[in-house]
Design a protein around this motif. Sequence first.
Motif, short mmCIF file in Angstrom:
data_model
loop_
_atom_site.label_atom_id
_atom_site.label_comp_id
_atom_site.label_asym_id
_atom_site.label_seq_id
_atom_site.Cartn_x
_atom_site.Cartn_y
_atom_site.Cartn_z
N VAL A 1 0.84 -1.20 0.00
CA VAL A 1 0.00 0.00 0.00
C VAL A 1 0.88 1.25 0.00
N PHE A 2 1.88 1.26 0.86
CA PHE A 2 2.75 2.43 0.98
C PHE A 2 3.74 2.52 -0.18
N LEU A 3 4.26 1.37 -0.61
CA LEU A 3 5.23 1.37 -1.71
C LEU A 3 4.61 1.82 -3.02
N VAL A 4 3.39 1.38 -3.30
CA VAL A 4 2.73 1.78 -4.55
C VAL A 4 2.44 3.28 -4.54
N PHE A 5 1.95 3.77 -3.42
CA PHE A 5 1.69 5.21 -3.33
C PHE A 5 3.00 5.99 -3.47
N LEU B 1 11.05 2.40 0.85
CA LEU B 1 11.64 1.08 0.69
C LEU B 1 12.58 0.74 1.84
N MET B 2 13.39 1.71 2.28
CA MET B 2 14.28 1.48 3.43
C MET B 2 13.46 1.16 4.69
N THR B 3 12.39 1.90 4.90
CA THR B 3 11.53 1.64 6.06
C THR B 3 10.92 0.25 5.98
N THR B 4 10.50 -0.14 4.78
CA THR B 4 9.92 -1.47 4.58
C THR B 4 10.93 -2.57 4.91
N LEU B 5 12.15 -2.41 4.47
CA LEU B 5 13.19 -3.42 4.74
C LEU B 5 13.47 -3.52 6.23
N LEU B 6 13.52 -2.39 6.91
CA LEU B 6 13.75 -2.42 8.36
C LEU B 6 12.58 -3.07 9.09
#
Length: 463
Positions: free
Chosen positions: A70-74, A138-143
């Motif tokens: 949801v956040f990555l697509v936006f 993307l960095m936040t997602t990986l963490l």
Amino acid sequence: MPLNNRQAAEPSNQRSTIRVPQPDKDPAISTDAFFGRLTRIRNVILPAPARARLNTGRGLLGGFIVVHMVFLVFAASVSLRGEAFSDTFIYRDWAMAGFNDANLTGGPSPWVYPILALIPMAIAGVAGPGPFFFLWVLMTTLLNGWALLKLTNRGRDRNAIPAAWWWLVFTLLMGWLGFARVDGLTAPLVLVALAYGVGRPFIASVLLAIGTWVKVWPAAVMLALFAVVRNRILVVLAGITTTAGVVALAAAVGSVPKLLNFLTQQGDRGMQLEATFTTPWLWLSVLNVGGSRMYMNTDINSMQVDGPGTALMSVLMQPLLVLAALLVAALTFWALHNGKVSGGVDRTELLLAGALTLATAFVVFNKVGSPQFMVWLAPAVAVGLAHSWREWRVPATMLIVIAVATYFIYPLFYDALSHNNPWMALVLTIRNVLLVVLFLWSVRRLYLLGKKTPAAAPALKES
């Protein structure tokens, strides 16, 4: 006559029972009925087969992908237009200016943050301004992925998976406050540190020290860790080693004179609109009493409240915050000492309770009340739920309500709030009251852990 024959011959009401007292129990306060109702509602919404599928590593992975997509697509759609979102506009400007104040046309200085916060900004800006926002998310997602892997032992710890789901729900409810602010990078780092906890204090301390040099609040968790571990030298050594590395990095880029600017850049700011202690002046402004008003401090991009006594309160808040932190740390030390004497101490539980109490103190007694501060409270609760779901379900529920209220405050209706809307002032007041209640719950929890005794021994009968 043998003891057992005498006991058998005597009426039951003439025998007394000796039991080991458990002062940590409080029968006057019970939430079993409330959570029983919540469980029944959950069971209606999610049938048993669905719950079974979700409570697996594969089910959790699916939830993680859905939430973060949801956040990555936006973020991708925004970045394709060459734009950013929320505070990442500021971060991007800093990165494009090389973190040099002379290259900026105004606004806050990048040195309001500790130096390690500039590293993810530089990484997000490595390909230019266009993809900055997407790379940040993307960095936040990986963490966040790393945090859930550690929390659940790569999905193998079935007892921790509900706690991971709680983290995902909280992350979704907090929205962009966890994906467009530096705080969103530090929260998963702190979660991993707490998951290492008292078993690996050096690794935990290194992670917390790194987090402190990104955004100061992980220092609260590090203080809790120092209070409860057996070998405190490891915590100190980790902090010194990490700080030495930070100083070396600052020297390499010629930024040693700015290394501690984050401690002084915001010292003269006033009472922020959302801060807990600002609530009385919030209502004075809403009711137009005493000349109280809301205004934007453009130097630091912060909405503040001005009125009778706010200048004095602004000065008092810093020592009040320090005093609150010291008192909580002292309570944690006492709980450890008293628990060791009684033999009922659980260092992991004490670490988590101390971490939540200190983090909540950093929010409640802070004149800066930015909405993203709510993410500071989630790591201790998530690890606490994995450690003991029953003991941590109360703060977990409160944090979900706090997250929902915060989302209504920002980003949905912040403009209305900043223009004295009484309904949004009421929502903010409820959120702030819940923060105070959470702090009091955490203090009480620490106290009860200090009074805790081992499990009751088998009852001893006496004639």
